[in-house]
Design a protein around this motif. Structure first.
Motif, short mmCIF file in Angstrom:
data_model
loop_
_atom_site.label_atom_id
_atom_site.label_comp_id
_atom_site.label_asym_id
_atom_site.label_seq_id
_atom_site.Cartn_x
_atom_site.Cartn_y
_atom_site.Cartn_z
N ARG A 1 -10.04 1.29 -10.75
CA ARG A 1 -10.50 2.38 -9.70
C ARG A 1 -11.40 2.37 -10.89
O ARG A 1 -11.55 2.73 -11.75
CB ARG A 1 -9.48 3.38 -9.45
CG ARG A 1 -8.66 3.59 -7.87
CD ARG A 1 -7.47 4.48 -7.78
NE ARG A 1 -6.75 4.47 -8.97
CZ ARG A 1 -5.68 5.20 -8.73
NH1 ARG A 1 -6.52 6.31 -7.55
NH2 ARG A 1 -4.98 6.17 -10.10
N LYS A 2 -12.92 3.00 -9.62
CA LYS A 2 -13.61 4.18 -10.11
C LYS A 2 -13.42 6.17 -10.53
O LYS A 2 -12.84 6.61 -8.95
CB LYS A 2 -14.50 4.01 -9.88
CG LYS A 2 -15.75 3.15 -9.50
CD LYS A 2 -16.95 2.52 -9.37
CE LYS A 2 -17.30 0.66 -10.33
NZ LYS A 2 -18.49 0.62 -9.57
N ILE B 1 -2.19 5.08 -3.06
CA ILE B 1 -3.10 5.15 -3.17
C ILE B 1 -4.30 5.28 -1.89
O ILE B 1 -3.78 4.08 -1.59
CB ILE B 1 -3.84 3.46 -4.11
CG1 ILE B 1 -3.47 3.59 -5.42
CG2 ILE B 1 -5.38 4.53 -4.77
CD1 ILE B 1 -3.81 2.63 -5.96
N LYS B 2 -4.73 6.61 -1.83
CA LYS B 2 -5.16 6.98 -0.62
C LYS B 2 -6.69 5.65 -0.50
O LYS B 2 -7.38 5.42 -1.38
CB LYS B 2 -6.04 7.97 -0.35
CG LYS B 2 -6.27 8.53 0.23
CD LYS B 2 -7.46 9.99 0.54
CE LYS B 2 -7.69 10.25 1.20
NZ LYS B 2 -8.38 11.80 1.35
N PRO C 1 0.99 -1.28 -0.17
CA PRO C 1 0.02 0.29 -0.04
C PRO C 1 0.67 1.48 -0.09
O PRO C 1 0.71 2.31 -0.98
CB PRO C 1 -0.31 -0.08 1.13
CG PRO C 1 -1.27 -1.90 1.45
CD PRO C 1 0.60 -2.11 1.17
N ASN C 2 1.64 1.44 0.82
CA ASN C 2 3.07 2.13 0.85
C ASN C 2 3.12 2.77 -0.47
O ASN C 2 3.69 3.43 -0.90
CB ASN C 2 4.29 2.47 1.68
CG ASN C 2 3.58 2.63 3.09
OD1 ASN C 2 2.10 2.83 3.18
ND2 ASN C 2 3.60 1.14 3.96
N ASN D 1 -8.31 -3.92 -1.76
CA ASN D 1 -9.47 -3.51 -2.31
C ASN D 1 -9.46 -2.41 -3.35
O ASN D 1 -10.46 -2.53 -4.13
CB ASN D 1 -9.57 -2.58 -1.72
CG ASN D 1 -9.61 -1.34 -1.64
OD1 ASN D 1 -8.16 -1.50 -1.69
ND2 ASN D 1 -10.26 -0.27 -0.51
N VAL D 2 -8.59 -2.75 -4.26
CA VAL D 2 -8.36 -1.72 -5.57
C VAL D 2 -8.08 -2.63 -6.57
O VAL D 2 -7.61 -1.86 -7.86
CB VAL D 2 -7.40 -0.39 -5.26
CG1 VAL D 2 -8.86 1.25 -4.08
CG2 VAL D 2 -5.83 -0.43 -4.72
N GLY D 3 -7.83 -3.80 -6.08
CA GLY D 3 -6.68 -4.21 -7.46
C GLY D 3 -5.47 -5.96 -6.69
O GLY D 3 -5.82 -5.96 -5.52
N GLU D 4 -5.30 -6.36 -8.23
CA GLU D 4 -3.98 -6.89 -7.16
C GLU D 4 -2.62 -6.87 -8.04
O GLU D 4 -2.71 -6.31 -8.54
CB GLU D 4 -4.99 -8.28 -8.43
CG GLU D 4 -4.48 -9.89 -7.84
CD GLU D 4 -4.80 -11.12 -8.01
OE1 GLU D 4 -6.22 -11.66 -7.69
OE2 GLU D 4 -4.47 -11.44 -9.83
#
Length: 172
Positions: free
Chosen positions: A99-100, A68-69, A63-64, A84-87
């Motif tokens: 992302r949307k 991505i917030k 994540p760091n 939660n935003v990808g792989e």
């Protein structure tokens, strides 16, 4: 008491600046309405991005590195980390981010509304804010203070200020 000439001058400036700012106000109004629905998917579409990162990142580092917030690790296997935003593939270092986001024009409008001092758009925000303050002041200089319209305007403005303060205090 100010002269009628001064009042007429303020009416003229108020009118011309009002016409100029009408377009800016429309853009701010639309972007403000969009920002209300920002937590939802209203008018958003899915965008997929593939990033090449270093291979072998851990679930704690990922994540760091992505920056991505709001991204967080959901699951981890020997070969992949699911966010939660990808792989992310540990072996290849490839991250697939989904992302949307708003379409380009709407995204620009939202950025205008959220501009900070690090953005060149903040000059427009400062100009707009100062212009709105001019409207507040000039609205009262357009009428002679002895007229009933002026006194009623003060009462209505006071009611508007009180309602706004109450909504801010009790609505949040």
């Amino acid at each position: 008491m100010a002269s009628p000439k001064l009042h007429m001058a303020f009416r003229k400036y108020h009118r011309w600046l009002g016409f100029f700012l009408a377009g800016i106000m429309a853009v701010y109004a639309i972007s403000g309405i969009l920002l209300i629905f920002r937590p939802t998917d209203f008018l958003k579409f899915e965008q997929t991005e593939i990033r090449q990162l270093d291979s072998g990142l851990t679930a704690k580092q990922l994540p760091n590195v992505l920056k991505i917030k709001g991204s967080r690790v959901v699951d981890e296997t020997d070969t992949h980390i699911t966010l939660n935003v990808g792989e992310y593939s540990k072996a290849s270092g490839e991250a697939t981010i989904t992302r949307k986001n708003y379409p380009l024009v709407l995204n620009k409008m939202v950025k205008l509304h959220k501009a900070t001092n690090n953005s060149p758009l903040f000059w427009l925000n400062i100009f707009f804010g100062i212009s709105l303050l001019f409207f507040v002041i000039s609205a009262f200089l357009m009428f002679i203070p002895k007229l009933p319209m002026y006194k009623n305007g003060l009462k209505i403005a006071g009611i508007g200020a009180v309602v706004t303060v109450l909504v801010v205090v009790f609505g949040s």
